[in-house]
Design an enzyme around this catalytic site. Structure first.
Site, mmCIF file in Angstrom:
data_model
loop_
_atom_site.group_PDB
_atom_site.id
_atom_site.type_symbol
_atom_site.label_atom_id
_atom_site.label_comp_id
_atom_site.label_asym_id
_atom_site.label_seq_id
_atom_site.Cartn_x
_atom_site.Cartn_y
_atom_site.Cartn_z
ATOM 1 N N TYR A 173 77.784 55.884 71.800
ATOM 2 C CA TYR A 173 76.377 55.912 72.226
ATOM 3 C C TYR A 173 75.483 55.313 71.144
ATOM 4 O O TYR A 173 74.547 54.581 71.450
ATOM 5 C CB TYR A 173 75.939 57.357 72.532
ATOM 6 C CG TYR A 173 74.559 57.405 73.154
ATOM 7 C CD1 TYR A 173 74.399 57.314 74.535
ATOM 8 C CD2 TYR A 173 73.417 57.493 72.363
ATOM 9 C CE1 TYR A 173 73.144 57.314 75.112
ATOM 10 C CE2 TYR A 173 72.150 57.497 72.931
ATOM 11 C CZ TYR A 173 72.019 57.410 74.303
ATOM 12 O OH TYR A 173 70.768 57.400 74.872
ATOM 13 N N PHE B 64 55.443 32.122 83.242
ATOM 14 C CA PHE B 64 56.681 32.453 83.924
ATOM 15 C C PHE B 64 56.432 33.779 84.655
ATOM 16 O O PHE B 64 55.715 34.645 84.153
ATOM 17 C CB PHE B 64 57.885 32.557 82.981
ATOM 18 C CG PHE B 64 59.146 32.844 83.745
ATOM 19 C CD1 PHE B 64 59.731 31.862 84.518
ATOM 20 C CD2 PHE B 64 59.689 34.112 83.756
ATOM 21 C CE1 PHE B 64 60.865 32.138 85.279
ATOM 22 C CE2 PHE B 64 60.826 34.387 84.521
ATOM 23 C CZ PHE B 64 61.407 33.403 85.283
ATOM 24 N N THR B 65 57.057 33.936 85.821
ATOM 25 C CA THR B 65 56.739 35.058 86.723
ATOM 26 C C THR B 65 56.773 36.420 86.031
ATOM 27 O O THR B 65 55.762 37.121 85.967
ATOM 28 C CB THR B 65 57.724 35.058 87.903
ATOM 29 O OG1 THR B 65 59.058 34.990 87.385
ATOM 30 C CG2 THR B 65 57.490 33.851 88.802
ATOM 31 N N ASP C 193 59.399 32.572 74.046
ATOM 32 C CA ASP C 193 60.357 32.871 75.105
ATOM 33 C C ASP C 193 61.547 31.959 74.842
ATOM 34 O O ASP C 193 61.525 30.773 75.159
ATOM 35 C CB ASP C 193 59.736 32.596 76.482
ATOM 36 C CG ASP C 193 60.675 33.011 77.614
ATOM 37 O OD1 ASP C 193 61.900 33.064 77.389
ATOM 38 O OD2 ASP C 193 60.172 33.276 78.723
ATOM 39 N N LYS D 43 70.748 33.400 80.388
ATOM 40 C CA LYS D 43 70.607 31.936 80.496
ATOM 41 C C LYS D 43 71.382 31.291 79.343
ATOM 42 O O LYS D 43 72.606 31.308 79.367
ATOM 43 C CB LYS D 43 69.123 31.543 80.479
ATOM 44 C CG LYS D 43 68.161 32.478 81.239
ATOM 45 C CD LYS D 43 68.257 32.428 82.720
ATOM 46 C CE LYS D 43 67.330 33.355 83.503
ATOM 47 N NZ LYS D 43 66.053 33.772 83.049
ATOM 48 N N ARG E 253 59.956 27.328 93.976
ATOM 49 C CA ARG E 253 59.059 27.477 92.846
ATOM 50 C C ARG E 253 57.751 26.777 93.227
ATOM 51 O O ARG E 253 57.539 25.624 92.912
ATOM 52 C CB ARG E 253 59.653 26.859 91.573
ATOM 53 C CG ARG E 253 60.653 27.755 90.841
ATOM 54 C CD ARG E 253 60.022 29.043 90.393
ATOM 55 N NE ARG E 253 60.892 29.926 89.632
ATOM 56 C CZ ARG E 253 60.858 31.267 89.734
ATOM 57 N NH1 ARG E 253 60.060 31.844 90.602
ATOM 58 N NH2 ARG E 253 61.604 32.024 88.984
ATOM 59 N N PHE F 206 58.162 36.433 95.699
ATOM 60 C CA PHE F 206 59.187 35.450 96.061
ATOM 61 C C PHE F 206 60.572 36.073 96.212
ATOM 62 O O PHE F 206 61.408 35.562 96.945
ATOM 63 C CB PHE F 206 59.235 34.308 95.026
ATOM 64 C CG PHE F 206 59.550 34.760 93.620
ATOM 65 C CD1 PHE F 206 58.540 35.233 92.798
ATOM 66 C CD2 PHE F 206 60.832 34.716 93.129
ATOM 67 C CE1 PHE F 206 58.821 35.665 91.503
ATOM 68 C CE2 PHE F 206 61.135 35.138 91.843
ATOM 69 C CZ PHE F 206 60.118 35.617 91.030
HETATM 70 C C1 LIG Z 1 64.812 34.568 83.486
HETATM 71 C C2 LIG Z 1 63.644 34.406 82.613
HETATM 72 C C3 LIG Z 1 62.961 35.497 82.073
HETATM 73 C C4 LIG Z 1 63.283 36.924 82.469
HETATM 74 O O1 LIG Z 1 64.540 37.309 82.088
HETATM 75 P P1 LIG Z 1 65.487 38.259 83.005
HETATM 76 O O2 LIG Z 1 66.755 38.309 82.220
HETATM 77 O O3 LIG Z 1 65.628 37.636 84.341
HETATM 78 O O4 LIG Z 1 64.830 39.593 83.088
HETATM 79 C C5 LIG Z 1 61.930 35.243 81.193
HETATM 80 N N1 LIG Z 1 61.549 33.990 80.893
HETATM 81 C C6 LIG Z 1 62.164 32.910 81.416
HETATM 82 C C7 LIG Z 1 61.690 31.548 81.057
HETATM 83 C C8 LIG Z 1 63.212 33.081 82.300
HETATM 84 O O5 LIG Z 1 63.797 32.000 82.845
#
Ligand SMILES: *Cc1c(COP(=O)(O)O)cnc(C)c1O
Length: 470
Positions: free
Chosen positions: A85, A137-138, A228, A271, A395, A462
């Site tokens: 843990y 970004f969303t 980011d 990613k 998008r 979306f």
């Molecule tokens: C996917 C993404 C996020 C959010 O990350 P999650 O792992 O999906 O929560 C933030 N910024 C960008 C540019 C992304 O593509």
């Protein structure tokens, strides 16, 4: 397809061919269901590709998020999970990998990127402050808004123009940022939210020069910069390729220099970092670290796992080291460009130049007879699925959502359908199949009739909105 030129990938780009720096050890069967079944599946999914069952999908280009193929070394790492843990040894491997390749001091693990966005937004943004950034970004913007911030887009104008061939369309417009600082005062700016590459602009990169100048401007005003870093490795490839002085600098060194101009970063490890789940926050300031590390135990898990299993952290630590390999990044981005190159040669309108993780079809130019209220990009994603079982995503108007103050649709300049390429998953033949299907849909473009939204969720609509054919 008679139009298809029998050229190898190398010939297309005017050089000798090269191949993926890996071979395939394990396969996952996929198959295409019939056209009638696809029609029905699309209706049942409310014309939203997020609501399809993946068994009904042939080639899945919905997202590059969590869809990468892990390496044999990563899978071996999964067996080395220390599921304690607290204080898991895999956590320390992860910290070391982030410090080595990204260069930040303090690390807070999270279950995925938005977990880290939540922590940094709550830790740093004071109610009423502004958060300028290079296009929204969303999930990022939503967390900034939920923390009481107001996002301000300060990206260069070229980013909103899908035909502009500028090399670094992800750059921050320093004049726009300067004007905002002048207007609201530096104290009212929580931080600059810098993303590399810029997803919503089509995966467009930020230059090192821009990062350097941004640092100078922010230092003058005492403003922090948070990155980011979700696709920063891919951004580094474009710097290596396009920016003077970097042609012979390894990706890893470019990454380290770029991050050095920022005060911290959040990461969707799903990613660039080549894992199916995971994320992290990294900061240099002690106080921000303390706040985030304290908050993580409320929302994610203890500060040495943050919602990840020990084995996930091990796979992530290994994924980070693999992600900065020059051959890997080159293969990844060039596969995306291979698809973009085919579509360009057939005059299908796409965002140019092709970005790092996806080819973005320009639905506005494809369907000039549809208004933005008829959701052209959503329509295109549906048509593509029905044609071939290829799953893409919208998008555009749906993703952009509504302004929280006025409740009005935001009507973004870009109305795009994204073909997102998972890392190390599909072959060049899959790209050919996708390209030919897009061409077919493009040839039938006059028949597309648009959609109306019949269900609209309050947040990030979306993902779950439903539509019917007009
Ligand atoms: C996917 C993404 C996020 C959010 O990350 P999650 O792992 O999906 O929560 C933030 N910024 C960008 C540019 C992304 O593509």
């Amino acid at each position: 397809m008679s139009e298809k030129t029998p050229k190898t990938m190398g010939q297309q780009f005017g050089r000798r061919s090269w191949a993926e720096p890996w071979k395939i050890k394990m396969v996952e069967p996929i198959h295409m269901i019939s056209r009638e079944q696809r029609e029905q599946a699309m209706v049942e999914a409310g014309f939203n590709t997020f609501l399809l069952r993946s068994d009904d999908v042939y080639i899945d280009l919905l997202t590059d998020s969590g869809t990468s193929a892990m390496s044999d070394r990563q899978w071996a790492g999964m067996m080395l999970g220390d599921e304690a843990y607290a204080g898991s040894r895999n956590f320390y491997h992860l910290v070391e990998a982030i410090q080595t390749y990204y260069g930040y001091k303090h690390i807070v693990p999270t279950h995925q990127g938005r977990g880290a966005e939540h922590l940094i937004s709550q830790a740093v943004i004071k109610k009423g402050q502004y958060v300028p950034g290079n296009m929204y970004f969303t999930t990022t913007r939503l967390h900034q808004e939920l923390a009481g911030g107001t996002f301000v887009d300060v990206i260069v104008d070229a980013a909103h123009d899908p035909t502009s061939l500028r090399k670094f369309k992800g750059n921050i417009d320093l004049d726009k940022l300067g004007a905002l600082i002048e207007r609201v005062g530096a104290d009212q700016i929580a931080y600059v939210s810098l993303a590399g590459t810029v997803n919503m602009a089509g995966g467009q990169p930020v230059s090192m020069e821009n990062a350097r100048q941004l640092r100078e401007l922010c230092d003058k005003h005492g403003i922090l910069i948070y990155l980011d870093a979700t696709r920063m490795v891919e951004n580094c490839f474009f710097i290596q390729e396009r920016e003077e002085g970097y042609a012979h600098v390894p990706i890893a060194a470019i990454l380290k220099e770029f991050c050095g101009y920022t005060d911290g970063a959040w990461m969707s490890a799903k990613k660039d970092n080549l894992v199916n789940i995971g994320g992290w926050l990294a900061v240099n300031q002690e106080e921000v670290f303390d706040a985030a590390r304290n908050m993580v135990v409320i929302y994610e898990g203890l500060h040495t796992y943050g919602g990840m299993a020990g084995r996930d952290m091990e796979a992530l630590a290994i994924g980070i080291t693999e992600s900065v390999d020059d051959d890997h990044v080159r293969t990844r981005v060039n596969q995306v460009r291979y698809l973009g190159g085919l579509l360009t040669s057939w005059n299908v309108p796409i965002v140019q130049p092709v970005g790092g993780h996806a080819v973005f079809l320009d639905a506005k130019r494809m369907y000039p007879h549809l208004t933005q209220d008829q959701f052209p990009a959503q329509t295109l994603a549906a048509e593509l699925y029905i044609d071939s079982g290829v799953r893409s995503m919208e998008r555009g108007n749906v993703s952009a959502g509504r302004d929280p103050n006025t409740g009005n649709n935001r009507y973004p300049a870009l109305e795009l359908t994204r073909l997102t390429i998972p890392r190390r998953v599909y072959t060049q033949a899959h790209m050919d199949v996708v390209a030919e299907s897009v061409k077919t849909v493009y040839d039938n473009r006059a028949n597309a009739s648009g959609l109306k939204m019949v269900y609209e969720p309050k947040y990030l609509r979306f993902f779950q909105a439903r539509f019917e054919r007009l």
